[in-house]
Design a protein around this motif. Structure first.
Motif, short mmCIF file in Angstrom:
data_model
loop_
_atom_site.label_atom_id
_atom_site.label_comp_id
_atom_site.label_asym_id
_atom_site.label_seq_id
_atom_site.Cartn_x
_atom_site.Cartn_y
_atom_site.Cartn_z
N LYS A 234 9.82 26.12 19.48
CA LYS A 234 10.71 27.07 20.38
C LYS A 234 12.07 26.64 20.36
CE LYS A 234 10.78 29.32 24.86
NZ LYS A 234 12.02 29.22 25.02
N ARG A 235 12.37 25.23 20.38
CA ARG A 235 13.87 24.61 20.49
C ARG A 235 14.46 25.19 19.16
NH1 ARG A 235 14.24 18.41 21.27
NH2 ARG A 235 13.00 19.32 23.22
N VAL A 236 13.89 24.90 18.06
CA VAL A 236 14.30 25.54 16.57
C VAL A 236 14.67 27.07 16.71
CG1 VAL A 236 13.91 25.86 14.21
CG2 VAL A 236 12.91 23.71 15.49
N ASN A 237 13.85 27.91 17.36
CA ASN A 237 14.25 29.31 17.46
C ASN A 237 15.73 29.66 18.24
OD1 ASN A 237 12.54 30.65 15.61
ND2 ASN A 237 11.11 31.31 17.25
N ASP A 238 15.46 28.68 19.38
CA ASP A 238 16.55 29.06 20.36
C ASP A 238 17.85 28.59 19.76
OD1 ASP A 238 14.71 30.30 22.02
OD2 ASP A 238 14.56 28.30 23.28
N THR A 239 17.97 27.42 18.96
CA THR A 239 19.12 26.77 18.49
C THR A 239 19.82 27.26 17.28
OG1 THR A 239 17.83 24.84 17.65
CG2 THR A 239 18.73 24.54 19.96
N LEU A 240 18.57 27.54 16.35
CA LEU A 240 19.22 27.86 15.05
C LEU A 240 18.83 29.36 14.70
CD1 LEU A 240 17.58 24.67 13.04
CD2 LEU A 240 20.12 25.25 13.92
N HIS B 112 20.10 23.73 6.87
CA HIS B 112 19.59 22.86 7.95
C HIS B 112 18.71 21.97 7.71
CE1 HIS B 112 22.16 25.48 10.72
NE2 HIS B 112 21.44 26.45 10.01
N ILE C 195 15.47 19.95 9.08
CA ILE C 195 14.82 20.23 10.30
C ILE C 195 13.34 19.12 9.91
CG2 ILE C 195 13.58 21.49 11.75
CD1 ILE C 195 15.01 23.76 10.86
#
Length: 998
Positions: free
Chosen positions: A615-621, A688, A690
């Motif tokens: 979820k952090r990847v979706n929210d930031t990138l 990116h 990741i």
């Protein structure tokens, strides 16, 4: 006298011509009727009917046809038949007899050819040969005596005329005195002359079939022949010196006296022509005769009369028959679809049927006498050089076109066929006419349809219904396939579609020929001339109207449809983003994997994978980078497993893995560790880099012996346990192992070795007759009691064998045990007929190799096939029979018979079992246990009756009480087995058990 003979010759020739004319009329009617029938048969393709009708045309009672032949429009002979015309001896070679028959037909037969048409389309020709001479005997048996009498009378009259001419030319012989034939010794010169005349004239008329009575000038009978005696009832001696009206008694409607023709001739001094009248014989019976009389003269004096008469009853019957046949012929002609006209030699109409009259706008009464030039002015009026004979046999396209002229002055094109008729009648020509007005419109319609056919976007083919070779194809088909027309016409639909099953294709054609379907549709691939192929959907239809019949195939290319269907199928079972299997496809593969694990005994691991902190990847990138990461994760998971394993995306960042055929828990842990190492490397998504970890929960089947949904849930629970413990690891779900599950797992582990080491024991349970208590069969089965497990019942043993994949070896061991038991018997018992019963899994019979192994066991132990009976459950046996498997055929051919286990357990396809060699039917144990209940008794009787109807004997197994045996015997059960009958024995005690029960 010569004049009378000449008249007789003329009369007989006329009678022969009349018989010949009758034959010609019958032949013409028969040919027209046969042509109509042959046209219908050719149009419908009933070639067997054509052969039968050709034989019937020639061999019919009274048929005047000597030879008939039917050929199609291409000149191929469809049927031929000839009539035997000569009574040839049996020792004559057949080919000589056939040659002689053919030569006689060629000499005396006239050949006619009739065109066979249907709806204006030529189908072929009917060629017939019929007698063309008055000397040919009639085929009708009723007319044959008249023909023989006429021919004999003609020959005799000609001979008499020749004798008279020679006698007149020869000089008289002096001193010769006439020999008297009179019965009285004293005769006057008039009597002598009368006797000579009566002998000569009487014999001539007698040969012509007449009854003759000779009288003197005083009307007294001087002589009469046998025919006169038969018709009058007077004998020759009784009639002498009787007055002629007493012997020839005329029957009148009133009481007035009527003179006989002999009296009229003598009184009126002239001969009396034959006329019809009735006479009454001496017994009082009435006859209808044709009678006349002639005077007998010597010089200028009359010395008597000759009364001649003939029975006309037979002639009347013949005349009535001819009139009836004529009416039938006219009725047939009136119903023909073609116009029929007969013309005289002068070209005027003698007869016209109803259709011909309607064709020209006249009534039937107006047609006779109308000239041909008025009906058909073109060409017979405006082209005087054109003759009617030019159109004999039909229009070949090179003669002038024929145009008809109606009564209302309108014209129409005519198709004309002309046939010559015999020259001895008024009619000289037979014309068959048909209006051709509709042909022009049909040609225009055909041309328009042809243009539509050629410009159609689909591929359109016509191919022959018999040979299957293409007859035509449109431009779209040629362009799509790349073949030229000449090459395509040498191919069949099967040549264009190599992947099409030939038997299936012929089944579709048969359905269309039967008429039950108007069209059938199927899909296949067409191969181009360059070797490439493309998918098509073909709609196939059948047309019997064409000659020969054809199939019409319309093919539509479905490449785009196939791609769209494949795409829809893929979307329905795969994730759109990662193109991995979705939940639906994954669950299906999970079910299949669990069944495979049950059958093989190998483990199945389900791995539930969740991405850590996705979820952090979706929210930031952003979601685009997140979607790219999900696709990359799917590819990395695929790299970490085998080709036989499954990787699926359930939803969001949740993935599942299905690991088939793992060996043990350690094998699963090794794969999980490998996956964790793969995710240590970062992912490059656009610009990116990741790094993301995974958490995995694992459940193993059948260690975790649950259903598919529970197995997935357990893996999910193990994954959340990893999440709670800190992520980035895996955990295997710890299923609670019950004692039963532990025992089942242990059985699965040691069963394969037990079969390989032959640790299973063969036992035999006797099956005895319900009344005599003598041995009727032996149940053979296997028992297994490993030291660390204990006795294993039959159900658990066979389930474990199926799970571990050794069921075939187990059942072959039982079959080998039955053969060993048979081999252990003394020779006296081997000669018996009681069999060994062995229960078998149904699916074994579907395999030919298993059946061959059974046959090899029978051969190796020298055991007859009928001593082995295989027991199968009722439903399984029916499935095998309906599949007609090769294994079943091998066993049946070796004499092996069958026992229906759990007979009557709900299946209703028992009629199919009549094809199976069923020896026994074992009724369900539930029926035996509840034998005391009324409904169980009724069920038992029904099962026994059904089994007996199949020719099977009934076995009741599991009988636990001795009193049940009497009830079973009364219900018609043949054999029983169970604890109340006898205990099972091992191999060592088997021979003794057999001796004790025999």
């Amino acid at each position: 006298m010569a004049l009378a003979l000449f008249a007789a010759v003329t009369l007989m020739l006329g009678q022969l011509r009349q018989l010949h004319l009758q034959r010609e009329m019958v032949a013409a009617a028969s040919i027209e009727l046969a042509a109509s029938r042959f046209s219908e048969a050719l149009a419908s393709g009933e070639f067997a009917k054509i052969s039968a009708s050709t034989a019937a045309l020639v061999s019919g009672q009274g048929s005047p046809i000597l030879r008939a032949q039917v050929i199609d429009i291409r000149g191929r002979e469809l049927a031929v038949a000839s009539r035997a015309t000569l009574p040839l001896p049996s020792w004559l070679p057949a080919r000589w007899g056939a040659a002689a028959q053919g030569q006689v037909i060629d000499w005396f037969g006239a050949e006619r050819r009739v065109r066979l048409v249907s709806n204006g389309t030529g189908l072929g020709y009917l060629t017939v040969a019929s007698p063309d001479t008055v000397w040919w005997p009639p085929g009708d048996g009723a007319l044959r005596p008249a023909y023989i009498r006429a021919l004999v009378a003609l020959v005799v009259s000609c001979a008499a005329m020749l004798w008279l001419l020679l006698a007149a030319a020869a000089p008289p012989i002096r001193g010769r005195r006439p020999v008297s034939g009179a019965p009285r010794p004293v005769r006057t010169p008039e009597q002598a002359t009368l006797d000579g005349a009566q002998r000569r004239m009487g014999r001539w008329f007698e040969l012509m079939g007449y009854a003759v009575v000779v009288t003197d000038p005083k009307f007294r009978v001087r002589w009469m022949n046998a025919q006169a005696s038969r018709l009058t009832g007077w004998s020759h001696d009784d009639a002498l010196q009787q007055l002629v009206y007493s012997v020839f008694c005329v029957d009148t409607d009133n009481s007035e006296f009527e003179m006989t023709p002999a009296e009229q001739a003598l009184r009126e001094q002239h001969d009396i022509a034959p006329q019809s009248m009735g006479i009454i014989d001496r017994q009082g019976f009435s006859h209808t005769v044709s009678a006349g009389a002639a005077r007998l003269t010597r010089g200028n004096s009359v010395i008597g009369s000759l009364l001649f008469f003939k029975d006309t009853a037979r002639l009347a019957a013949t005349h009535s028959t001819l009139e009836h046949e004529l009416k039938q012929s006219r009725a047939i002609l009136a119903r023909l679809a073609d116009g029929v006209i007969t013309l005289s030699g002068a070209g005027s109409v003698v007869y016209a049927n109803a259709h011909a009259a309607r064709l020209f706008g006249y009534t039937e009464a107006e047609m006779p006498g109308v000239s041909l030039s008025k009906l058909l002015p073109v060409p017979f009026l405006n082209a005087p050089d054109t003759r009617l004979d030019d159109y004999v046999g039909g229009d070949d396209g090179q003669r002038p076109k024929v145009v008809g002229w109606r009564k209302d002055a309108t014209t129409f094109p005519v198709h004309l066929i002309v046939n010559r008729l015999p020259a001895d009648g008024e009619a000289r020509y037979l014309l068959t006419l048909r209006d051709r007005s509709h042909e022009a419109s049909e040609v225009n319609l055909s041309q328009r349809l042809g243009r539509l056919f050629d410009s159609a976007g689909e591929e359109v083919y016509l191919f022959d219904a018999q040979t299957l070779y293409f007859l035509d194809a449109n431009r779209g088909a040629l362009d799509m396939l790349g073949y030229d027309r000449e090459r395509l016409l040498r191919m069949t639909p099967l040549d264009l579609a190599p992947e099409l099953e030939e038997a299936e294709f012929h089944d579709r054609l048969a359905q269309l020929r039967a008429g039950g379907l108007e069209s059938v549709t199927y899909q296949t691939d067409h191969r181009r001339a360059d070797g490439g192929s493309y998918p098509v959907e073909i709609t196939l239809s059948y047309s019997q109207r064409e000659q020969p019949p054809v199939f019409l195939a319309i093919a539509e290319e479905i490449t785009a449809r196939r791609e769209a269907e494949a795409r829809l199928e893929f979307i329905a079972h795969h994730d759109v983003l990662t193109e991995l299997p979705n939940r639906l496809l994954f669950m299906d593969r999970l079910e299949q994997g669990m069944h495979r694990s049950d059958r093989t005994g190998r483990l199945l691991a389900l791995v539930f994978v969740d991405l850590d902190l996705f979820k952090r990847v979706n929210d930031t990138l952003g979601h685009e980078v997140g979607d790219g990461l999900l696709k990359a994760v799917g590819q990395r998971l695929l790299e970490g497993v085998r080709m036989t394993d499954t990787v699926a995306r359930l939803a969001g960042d949740e993935f599942t893995l299905l690991l088939n055929g793992v060996v043990d828990r350690a094998d699963v842990e090794r794969i999980a560790s490998k996956l964790l190492q793969l995710f240590e490397a970062p992912f490059q998504i656009d610009q990116h880099e990741i790094t993301i970890g995974i958490s995995m929960g694992i459940s193993i089947y059948p260690m975790d012996h649950v259903d598919s949904q529970s197995l997935l849930r357990h893996a999910d629970e193990a994954m959340y346990a990893v999440k709670r413990a800190g992520r980035g690891n895996y955990r295997i779900y710890d299923a609670e192992i019950t004692p039963d599950a532990q025992r089942t797992l242990h059985i699965d582990q040691v069963l394969r070795n037990a079969i390989a080491l032959d640790e299973l024991q063969i036992v035999a349970r006797p099956v005895v007759h319900t009344e005599s208590r003598r041995l009727g069969a032996v149940h053979v089965r296997v028992e297994w009691s490993p030291p660390d497990i204990g006795p294993v019942d039959q159900t658990a043993l066979y389930e474990a064998a199926q799970r571990t994949g050794v069921l075939e070896q187990l059942e072959l061991r039982v079959l080998r045990g039955a053969c060993e038991l048979y081999q252990s018997l003394p020779d006296t018992e081997r000669q018996g007929e009681w069999p060994f019963l062995v229960a078998l899994s149904t699916w074994q019979l579907r395999r030919r190799d298993f059946a061959i192994k059974v046959a090899d066991l029978l051969t190796r132990y020298d055991m007859p096939g009928h001593r082995l009976v295989l027991g199968l459950e009722e439903g399984g046996l029916l499935d095998v029979l309906e599949g007609a498997t090769a294994g079943f055929t091998v066993l049946r051919d070796n004499g092996v018979e069958f026992d229906i286990l759990e007979f009557g357990a709900g299946y209703q396809r028992l009629g199919r079992m009549a094809q199976c060699p069923i020896r026994f039917a074992t009724i369900p144990a539930a029926v035996v246990r509840t034998l005391g209940q009324a409904d169980s008794q009724a069920t038992l009787k029904t099962l026994v009756a059904t089994a007996n109807g199949l020719g099977a004997q009934v076995i009741a197994a599991g009988v636990g009480q001795s009193q049940s045996m009497d009830s079973l015997a009364r219900a018609g059960v043949d054999y029983v087995a169970g604890p109340a009958v006898a205990r099972p024995v091992g191999v060592e005690a088997f021979a003794e058990m057999v001796r004790s029960t025999r």
